[in-house]
Structures are given as C-alpha cells and as structure tokens.
Design a protein around this motif. Sequence first.
Motif, short mmCIF file in Angstrom:
data_model
loop_
_atom_site.label_atom_id
_atom_site.label_comp_id
_atom_site.label_asym_id
_atom_site.label_seq_id
_atom_site.Cartn_x
_atom_site.Cartn_y
_atom_site.Cartn_z
N GLY A 215 3.77 16.53 -0.02
CA GLY A 215 2.68 16.26 0.89
C GLY A 215 2.42 14.79 1.12
N GLN A 216 2.60 13.97 0.06
CA GLN A 216 2.19 12.58 0.20
C GLN A 216 2.87 11.69 -0.83
OE1 GLN A 216 -2.09 11.03 1.42
NE2 GLN A 216 -2.13 11.73 -0.69
N LEU A 217 3.18 10.47 -0.41
CA LEU A 217 3.63 9.42 -1.32
C LEU A 217 2.68 8.25 -1.15
CD1 LEU A 217 5.73 7.93 -3.20
CD2 LEU A 217 6.83 7.17 -1.08
N ILE A 218 2.10 7.78 -2.25
CA ILE A 218 1.24 6.60 -2.22
C ILE A 218 1.95 5.51 -3.01
CG2 ILE A 218 -1.00 5.61 -2.84
CD1 ILE A 218 -2.22 8.35 -2.44
N ALA A 219 2.39 4.49 -2.29
CA ALA A 219 3.15 3.39 -2.88
C ALA A 219 2.23 2.17 -3.01
CB ALA A 219 4.35 3.06 -2.02
N VAL A 291 -5.63 -1.72 -9.40
CA VAL A 291 -7.02 -1.66 -9.87
C VAL A 291 -7.91 -1.00 -8.82
CG1 VAL A 291 -8.97 -3.03 -10.68
CG2 VAL A 291 -6.66 -3.72 -11.28
N LEU A 292 -7.69 -1.35 -7.55
CA LEU A 292 -8.47 -0.72 -6.47
C LEU A 292 -8.25 0.79 -6.46
CD1 LEU A 292 -7.92 -3.15 -3.43
CD2 LEU A 292 -9.82 -3.11 -5.06
N PHE A 293 -6.99 1.20 -6.56
CA PHE A 293 -6.65 2.63 -6.53
C PHE A 293 -7.29 3.37 -7.70
CE2 PHE A 293 -3.48 6.12 -7.22
CZ PHE A 293 -3.65 6.78 -6.02
N MET A 294 -7.24 2.76 -8.89
CA MET A 294 -7.84 3.40 -10.06
C MET A 294 -9.35 3.49 -9.92
SD MET A 294 -5.60 4.44 -12.31
CE MET A 294 -4.51 4.93 -10.98
N GLU A 295 -9.98 2.46 -9.38
CA GLU A 295 -11.43 2.50 -9.20
C GLU A 295 -11.82 3.63 -8.25
OE1 GLU A 295 -14.41 -0.92 -8.98
OE2 GLU A 295 -14.05 -0.50 -6.86
N ALA A 296 -11.04 3.77 -7.18
CA ALA A 296 -11.33 4.83 -6.21
C ALA A 296 -11.19 6.21 -6.84
CB ALA A 296 -10.40 4.69 -5.01
N ILE A 298 -10.94 7.06 -10.30
CA ILE A 298 -11.67 7.33 -11.54
C ILE A 298 -13.18 7.26 -11.34
CG2 ILE A 298 -12.10 6.48 -13.88
CD1 ILE A 298 -9.19 5.45 -13.89
N GLU A 299 -13.63 6.23 -10.62
CA GLU A 299 -15.06 6.03 -10.43
C GLU A 299 -15.60 6.69 -9.17
OE1 GLU A 299 -16.79 4.65 -12.73
OE2 GLU A 299 -15.11 3.92 -13.95
N GLY A 300 -14.71 7.13 -8.29
CA GLY A 300 -15.15 7.73 -7.05
C GLY A 300 -15.75 6.74 -6.08
N VAL A 301 -15.39 5.47 -6.23
CA VAL A 301 -15.94 4.41 -5.37
C VAL A 301 -15.24 4.43 -4.02
CG1 VAL A 301 -16.21 1.92 -5.11
CG2 VAL A 301 -16.56 2.98 -7.35
N MET A 302 -16.02 4.31 -2.96
CA MET A 302 -15.45 4.26 -1.62
C MET A 302 -15.02 2.82 -1.31
SD MET A 302 -18.05 6.68 0.57
CE MET A 302 -17.22 6.24 2.09
N ILE A 303 -13.75 2.65 -0.96
CA ILE A 303 -13.22 1.35 -0.55
C ILE A 303 -12.66 1.53 0.86
CG2 ILE A 303 -11.70 -0.57 -1.15
CD1 ILE A 303 -11.59 0.50 -4.00
N ILE A 325 -10.52 4.52 7.05
CA ILE A 325 -10.04 5.36 5.96
C ILE A 325 -10.59 4.80 4.65
CG2 ILE A 325 -7.93 6.06 7.16
CD1 ILE A 325 -6.42 3.94 5.59
N ASN A 326 -10.49 5.58 3.59
CA ASN A 326 -10.87 5.13 2.26
C ASN A 326 -9.65 5.14 1.35
OD1 ASN A 326 -13.82 4.75 2.45
ND2 ASN A 326 -13.84 6.96 2.85
N ILE A 327 -9.45 4.07 0.59
CA ILE A 327 -8.38 4.05 -0.39
C ILE A 327 -8.58 5.20 -1.37
CG2 ILE A 327 -7.43 2.76 -2.36
CD1 ILE A 327 -7.93 0.20 -0.76
N GLY A 328 -7.54 5.94 -1.64
CA GLY A 328 -7.64 7.09 -2.55
C GLY A 328 -6.52 8.07 -2.31
N LEU A 329 -6.84 9.37 -2.39
CA LEU A 329 -5.83 10.41 -2.23
C LEU A 329 -5.91 11.14 -0.89
CD1 LEU A 329 -5.83 12.16 -5.75
CD2 LEU A 329 -4.12 10.59 -4.83
N VAL A 330 -7.07 11.07 -0.23
CA VAL A 330 -7.28 11.87 0.98
C VAL A 330 -7.35 10.95 2.20
CG1 VAL A 330 -8.78 13.52 2.14
CG2 VAL A 330 -8.54 13.59 -0.35
#
Length: 370
Positions: A215-219, A291-296, A298-303, A325-330
């Motif tokens: 479905g997705q690759l996040i590089a 770090v941005l990706f992990m914050e999004a 783990i913490e659910g922070v919108m970036i 868009i928001n950095i994350g999985l969706v």
Amino acid sequence: MQKSTVGFIVVTVCLICPSWAAASGEDKSPKSLSIDGVQKQNLKLLTEQLNRGWRAFCDAPVDEGVMSLFQGINPSDARLHVMTITNQSVELPIKSISQIKDFDISPERKTLVYVNAFHTADSYFSVQEHLTLLQNSRRDLNVIVVDFAKDVAQLYYAVRHHLSVDGYFVYKLVRALLDAGISAQDITLAGHSVGANIAALGAKLFVKETKQLVGQLIAIDPATMCRTTDILVKQGVAARVVTIHGEGDVFGVRVPLGHIDIYPNGIGYFPRRKLQPGCESKVCSHMYPFVLFMEALIEGVMIPATKCDSWAKFRQGDCNYQNTINIGLVYPATAKGLYFCLTQPNPPFTYMEHGLRYKTRRPEKSSKSS
C-alpha cells in the motif's frame, strides 16, 4: 526539553562504536596490531568517514577481512521485533520470519514494517528506543521492526555489499504477512536513510514476484548510498511512495523521488542549503525528519505541510493552501507533488497551521524558556 535536543542526536551518532583509543606511543602498523586492534582501527576510520557523508564512508580503506570475523556483519544476524498479545516486544532472529504469524498480528489492523539500518548508542535519544516506544504506543497497528543496525561495521557492509540480501529479507517478511492474512494494500513499509532503500528494494521484489503492490512506502531522507543504482526509492515500488527529505547534500537524496515529496523547512530542496532547525551538522539534519516522523506517530502531533510548486513559491506564500497533508501514515489519495512546511528546533516540533506560511523568524515558545 532544551534547545540542544536535536543537536544531541549528532552526539549519539558519533558514539556508535566502542572505545578505540590507543596509547600515544603505540605502533599502529598492521603487523603490530592484533585482530581486535585492527578492528578498532576499522571502527575509528568508519566513524570518522561517516561524518563526512556516504561516499567517504563507502570508500574508507578498511580491512574487510578482519571486519568479516566479527559478529553482526552477516545479514542473517539481523533481528525482528514483534509484539505479543500481552504487549511485550520480542526479538527474533531474521531467520524466524515464518513464525511471524504466531505473534500479535491481526488482519483487522493496518501494518507498519519499519526497516532500521542506522545505529545509535543507548542514550537519551536513540533510534532503537524510539522504535520500541513506537511499538508499545501504537497498539492500533501491527508494528514490526526489522533491525539491520548493530554497529557502524554492519552499516558499512549494508551499503557496500548486503543491500540485496537485506532487501530480500524484507520481501520474505511481506510474503509472510500475506500468509498471516494481512492484505498487501494495508502494509506500509518505512525506513530512514539506508533503511529507506532496503525497504524500497523489498517492495520492488514483492512487485516482481507477486505482481502486487504494498500500500505504501515512506522513505525518510533516503541515503545517497555508495552507487546511484542503489537509490531504490521511486514511484512504482508501492501504490503510494512518500519521501520526507532532511539533508539533501552528502547523506540524503535531494531530488523528488515519490508521489509525495515533503521538504520540512526547505532543507534538502537546494544543495548545500542551511541546516535543519536546532542542528549544527549535516548528520543532525539527516536525522531530523526521523524525529518528525516519530513525533507524529508516537505523540499524535499534527505536522502539516502544504503543496507548492517550489520553495521560492512557499516563501512568497504562493501555494495551494487547500491542499495540505500531515506527516505520518495517512495521506489523501489525491495528494501528489511537492509539499513544504516550517518546523521548530524543539519538541513539539510542529508549528501546527502556522508552519504552512513562511516567516523569516519565528517567536520562541514560552515553554522552551521555562
């Protein structure tokens, strides 16, 4: 957390090897050194070259014969980290891929396979610790970590010789997930730096062998690697390819590679542009999007990031602010192209919606001075 947080990442990366300091009068000629002594010289050399970028790291004149004698060089020494139904993270040898179905893997949940090939020491900031926290905090997902990072020597072999083998292991893991009832379209492969290219190769092999796309690759700031042919992140290896850039000079790839390319702070969009916020080195800027990706996650922070034709247009405010868009999985199915945003040096890194518009100077948040 104080302003030095992101800069501290650089310290952890520089401590990836054991102590190698020798007495000042020691004879360091090859004949006078033991195998352990030669390996210490190897590790010292690799660590020094790593700070200069992948090309210098790949061309380091190490003694590979001695390196190959040490545990961790063989790709089969990699580890899988999976969760049990009692919320415990379990480490398995990579050869145990077929056992993945015996752990807490549910077809009812989306699946994230994170490929790690970047080692940091155990400290306040650690890639490995962040990934463990990710597994423990996101129980709404099937989170599997494939860890190829044991030390700097392992990293050297991954970028020089073992990329194809590592990618094959990722492919086998995806096949095992299908056998466990997971749909390919529900799988996201993700990785930072070298791990991004390994994940991309796994996705590419999956397409070749099954005629299906994950479905997705996040590089996350995919590495420039030793050879340009080893930069494997590209459209076509997954239904959606998202690239989050970070450095774009000696560590990360600058050019757009995916359906979506996000450039936080515009760093990496131009060669030799300034460092990411709070960073004092290019290694730190390379780590910053992780770090941005992990914050999004783990913490659910919108970036949030907004679509723009170029960094110059973003600076001018000439963007499509209806396409964010928001950095994350969706990511929206319609999202495609270049996206930019501003972030800050300290957690929470987001400026929320204020990060969608360029300003030459951002006010300090009151929490940072408390």
